[in-house]
Design a protein around this motif. Structure first.
Motif, PDB file in Angstrom:
ATOM      1  N   LEU A   1       0.824  -1.205   0.000  1.00 54.57           N
ATOM      2  CA  LEU A   1       0.000   0.000   0.000  1.00 54.57           C
ATOM      3  C   LEU A   1       0.859   1.257   0.000  1.00 54.57           C
ATOM      4  CD1 LEU A   1      -3.056   0.595   0.097  1.00 54.57           C
ATOM      5  CD2 LEU A   1      -2.878   0.758   2.579  1.00 54.57           C
ATOM      6  N   SER A   2       1.967   1.221   0.709  1.00 55.74           N
ATOM      7  CA  SER A   2       2.830   2.405   0.789  1.00 55.74           C
ATOM      8  C   SER A   2       3.515   2.705  -0.545  1.00 55.74           C
ATOM      9  CB  SER A   2       3.894   2.215   1.877  1.00 55.74           C
ATOM     10  OG  SER A   2       4.807   1.202   1.516  1.00 55.74           O
ATOM     11  N   ASN A   3       3.519   1.722  -1.453  1.00 52.88           N
ATOM     12  CA  ASN A   3       4.120   1.936  -2.774  1.00 52.88           C
ATOM     13  C   ASN A   3       3.113   2.373  -3.828  1.00 52.88           C
ATOM     14  OD1 ASN A   3       6.895   1.377  -2.376  1.00 52.88           O
ATOM     15  ND2 ASN A   3       6.427  -0.800  -2.185  1.00 52.88           N
ATOM     16  N   GLN A   4       1.834   2.427  -3.450  1.00 58.91           N
ATOM     17  CA  GLN A   4       0.810   2.835  -4.404  1.00 58.91           C
ATOM     18  C   GLN A   4       0.772   4.356  -4.522  1.00 58.91           C
ATOM     19  OE1 GLN A   4      -0.494   0.178  -6.097  1.00 58.91           O
ATOM     20  NE2 GLN A   4       1.013  -0.722  -4.699  1.00 58.91           N
ATOM     21  N   VAL A   5       0.210   4.838  -5.614  1.00 56.69           N
ATOM     22  CA  VAL A   5       0.115   6.287  -5.817  1.00 56.69           C
ATOM     23  C   VAL A   5      -1.333   6.701  -6.044  1.00 56.69           C
ATOM     24  CG1 VAL A   5       2.441   6.508  -6.773  1.00 56.69           C
ATOM     25  CG2 VAL A   5       0.539   6.019  -8.298  1.00 56.69           C
ATOM     26  N   THR A   6      -1.621   7.952  -5.759  1.00 56.40           N
ATOM     27  CA  THR A   6      -2.961   8.492  -5.964  1.00 56.40           C
ATOM     28  C   THR A   6      -3.099   8.947  -7.417  1.00 56.40           C
ATOM     29  OG1 THR A   6      -2.273  10.729  -5.391  1.00 56.40           O
ATOM     30  CG2 THR A   6      -2.982   9.303  -3.578  1.00 56.40           C
ATOM     31  N   ASP A   7      -4.261   9.484  -7.757  1.00 50.59           N
ATOM     32  CA  ASP A   7      -4.498   9.974  -9.117  1.00 50.59           C
ATOM     33  C   ASP A   7      -3.547  11.102  -9.499  1.00 50.59           C
ATOM     34  OD1 ASP A   7      -6.533   8.188  -9.366  1.00 50.59           O
ATOM     35  OD2 ASP A   7      -8.114   9.592  -8.815  1.00 50.59           O
ATOM     36  N   THR A   8      -3.033  11.788  -8.499  1.00 49.68           N
ATOM     37  CA  THR A   8      -2.124  12.906  -8.775  1.00 49.68           C
ATOM     38  C   THR A   8      -0.682  12.437  -8.966  1.00 49.68           C
ATOM     39  OG1 THR A   8      -1.663  13.273  -6.435  1.00 49.68           O
ATOM     40  CG2 THR A   8      -3.561  14.437  -7.372  1.00 49.68           C
ATOM     41  N   GLY A   9      -0.443  11.154  -8.730  1.00 52.38           N
ATOM     42  CA  GLY A   9       0.907  10.621  -8.860  1.00 52.38           C
ATOM     43  C   GLY A   9       1.679  10.629  -7.555  1.00 52.38           C
ATOM     44  N   ALA A  10       1.057  11.147  -6.489  1.00 56.63           N
ATOM     45  CA  ALA A  10       1.720  11.194  -5.185  1.00 56.63           C
ATOM     46  C   ALA A  10       1.515   9.873  -4.441  1.00 56.63           C
ATOM     47  CB  ALA A  10       1.172  12.350  -4.358  1.00 56.63           C
ATOM     48  N   SER A  11       2.503   9.504  -3.629  1.00 60.18           N
ATOM     49  CA  SER A  11       2.387   8.287  -2.827  1.00 60.18           C
ATOM     50  C   SER A  11       1.458   8.534  -1.639  1.00 60.18           C
ATOM     51  CB  SER A  11       3.758   7.853  -2.311  1.00 60.18           C
ATOM     52  OG  SER A  11       4.596   7.504  -3.377  1.00 60.18           O
ATOM     53  N   LEU A  12       0.880   7.448  -1.128  1.00 54.97           N
ATOM     54  CA  LEU A  12       0.078   7.555   0.089  1.00 54.97           C
ATOM     55  C   LEU A  12       1.033   7.843   1.249  1.00 54.97           C
ATOM     56  CD1 LEU A  12      -2.243   4.434  -0.374  1.00 54.97           C
ATOM     57  CD2 LEU A  12      -2.711   6.796  -1.004  1.00 54.97           C
ATOM     58  N   ASN A  13       0.662   8.795   2.103  1.00 53.52           N
ATOM     59  CA  ASN A  13       1.557   9.089   3.219  1.00 53.52           C
ATOM     60  C   ASN A  13       1.384   8.050   4.330  1.00 53.52           C
ATOM     61  OD1 ASN A  13      -0.645   9.892   4.947  1.00 53.52           O
ATOM     62  ND2 ASN A  13      -0.635  11.892   3.957  1.00 53.52           N
ATOM     63  N   ASP A  14       2.309   8.062   5.289  1.00 53.32           N
ATOM     64  CA  ASP A  14       2.319   7.048   6.348  1.00 53.32           C
ATOM     65  C   ASP A  14       1.017   7.030   7.142  1.00 53.32           C
ATOM     66  OD1 ASP A  14       4.853   6.317   5.619  1.00 53.32           O
ATOM     67  OD2 ASP A  14       5.854   7.566   7.100  1.00 53.32           O
ATOM     68  N   LYS A  15       0.467   8.223   7.401  1.00 55.33           N
ATOM     69  CA  LYS A  15      -0.770   8.307   8.187  1.00 55.33           C
ATOM     70  C   LYS A  15      -1.929   7.635   7.453  1.00 55.33           C
ATOM     71  CE  LYS A  15      -3.799  11.626  10.523  1.00 55.33           C
ATOM     72  NZ  LYS A  15      -4.053  13.066  10.797  1.00 55.33           N
ATOM     73  N   THR A  16      -2.016   7.872   6.136  1.00 59.73           N
ATOM     74  CA  THR A  16      -3.088   7.273   5.335  1.00 59.73           C
ATOM     75  C   THR A  16      -2.965   5.760   5.299  1.00 59.73           C
ATOM     76  OG1 THR A  16      -3.193   9.246   3.946  1.00 59.73           O
ATOM     77  CG2 THR A  16      -4.183   7.239   3.061  1.00 59.73           C
ATOM     78  N   VAL A  17      -1.745   5.274   5.081  1.00 59.03           N
ATOM     79  CA  VAL A  17      -1.508   3.828   5.045  1.00 59.03           C
ATOM     80  C   VAL A  17      -1.917   3.195   6.377  1.00 59.03           C
ATOM     81  CG1 VAL A  17       0.275   2.047   4.951  1.00 59.03           C
ATOM     82  CG2 VAL A  17       0.327   3.944   3.322  1.00 59.03           C
ATOM     83  N   LYS A  18      -1.493   3.815   7.464  1.00 57.70           N
ATOM     84  CA  LYS A  18      -1.784   3.288   8.793  1.00 57.70           C
ATOM     85  C   LYS A  18      -3.292   3.264   9.046  1.00 57.70           C
ATOM     86  CE  LYS A  18       0.208   3.686  13.429  1.00 57.70           C
ATOM     87  NZ  LYS A  18       1.071   4.497  14.311  1.00 57.70           N
ATOM     88  N   GLN A  19      -3.984   4.320   8.596  1.00 55.11           N
ATOM     89  CA  GLN A  19      -5.427   4.416   8.795  1.00 55.11           C
ATOM     90  C   GLN A  19      -6.161   3.328   8.014  1.00 55.11           C
ATOM     91  OE1 GLN A  19      -7.326   7.913   7.176  1.00 55.11           O
ATOM     92  NE2 GLN A  19      -8.913   7.891   8.738  1.00 55.11           N
ATOM     93  N   LYS A  20      -5.749   3.102   6.762  1.00 56.46           N
ATOM     94  CA  LYS A  20      -6.417   2.098   5.938  1.00 56.46           C
ATOM     95  C   LYS A  20      -6.213   0.691   6.512  1.00 56.46           C
ATOM     96  CE  LYS A  20      -6.328   4.695   1.580  1.00 56.46           C
ATOM     97  NZ  LYS A  20      -7.787   4.809   1.495  1.00 56.46           N
ATOM     98  N   VAL A  21      -5.003   0.395   6.949  1.00 53.23           N
ATOM     99  CA  VAL A  21      -4.724  -0.909   7.555  1.00 53.23           C
ATOM    100  C   VAL A  21      -5.544  -1.080   8.832  1.00 53.23           C
ATOM    101  CG1 VAL A  21      -2.955  -2.323   8.680  1.00 53.23           C
ATOM    102  CG2 VAL A  21      -2.426  -1.127   6.553  1.00 53.23           C
ATOM    103  N   SER A  22      -5.618  -0.018   9.617  1.00 55.44           N
ATOM    104  CA  SER A  22      -6.381  -0.060  10.865  1.00 55.44           C
ATOM    105  C   SER A  22      -7.862  -0.317  10.601  1.00 55.44           C
ATOM    106  CB  SER A  22      -6.205   1.263  11.618  1.00 55.44           C
ATOM    107  OG  SER A  22      -7.026   1.298  12.761  1.00 55.44           O
TER     108      SER A  22
END
Length: 218
Positions: free
Chosen positions: A184-205
């Motif tokens: 998940l941390s290697n995925q990118v959004t529509d803008t080409g930016a990576s998911l930040n650590d907080k977002t990754v942690k929230q989705k896993v949670s």
């Protein structure tokens, strides 16, 4: 989705919260590992930047890297790696050296501040390290393919590495979660930016909460 993040039993209790944890690559195909080991250092490239103490901000570093690349792509990952190595790593932090995307070569503790070694032929941005454990340990999941990664937001991952190095049993479920987290941390959004650590942690949670609430395995 339950918004409140539930604390996993013992998830954070075993992690020393007074320090940060880092994962670093010793050059392409780990070619600089022997030098890292014998000279008790960690180092990164981007030598054309010169001494990072001459830059007043992260943005100034980014501008210089962008000029050097000249491909029009904003160098977000490169800038983050350089700035974190210079500004965020602290004496006492724990660093793991990786080989490829699944192996750990060493665990050490940072013993010195950042310095620029202009006499070195390459990888001139450096810090001194005391190696605590050296070997070759293979994880069940892949690492992010970045030069430098801060692992502190991922206590489960850190515990997995520590258990592996210390020959402890690894919970298959934890290894599975870590693998998904890294993906998940290697995925990118529509803008080409990576998911930040907080977002990754929230989705896993949130996925963990769903599993717990419905008593299912996702």
């Amino acid at each position: 989705y339950p918004k409140k993040e539930k604390k996993i039993a013992n998830q954070e209790d075993e992690i020393d919260k007074s320090v940060n944890y880092w994962l670093i690559s010793p050059g392409e195909n780990s070619r600089l590992w022997e030098q890292f080991y014998t000279e008790n250092i960690i180092a990164i490239g981007w030598d054309y930047l010169g001494d990072l103490k001459n830059y007043s901000s992260k943005e100034a570093v980014e501008r210089k890297i962008a000029e050097h690349r000249a491909d029009g792509v904003r160098p977000v990952h490169d800038t983050k790696a350089v700035w974190e190595f210079y500004n965020n790593i602290q004496i006492g932090d724990i660093v793991y050296v990786k080989e490829g995307i699944k192996k750990i070569l060493a665990r050490g503790v940072v013993t010195g501040d950042y310095y620029f070694d202009d006499e070195a032929s390459e990888y001139k941005h450096r810090r001194t390290v005391q190696w605590l454990q050296v070997g070759k340990w293979e994880l069940h999941q892949n690492f992010a393919q970045k030069t430098l990664t801060c692992l502190t937001p991922y206590p489960n991952f850190i515990q997995g590495v520590e258990r592996l190095i210390n020959d402890d049993m690894i919970d298959p479920k934890i290894a599975e979660v870590n693998e998904f987290q890294n993906w998940l941390s290697n995925q990118v959004t529509d803008t080409g930016a990576s998911l930040n650590d907080k977002t990754v942690k929230q989705k896993v949670s949130e996925l963990k909460d769903i599993e717990h609430y419905f008593d299912v395995s996702i």
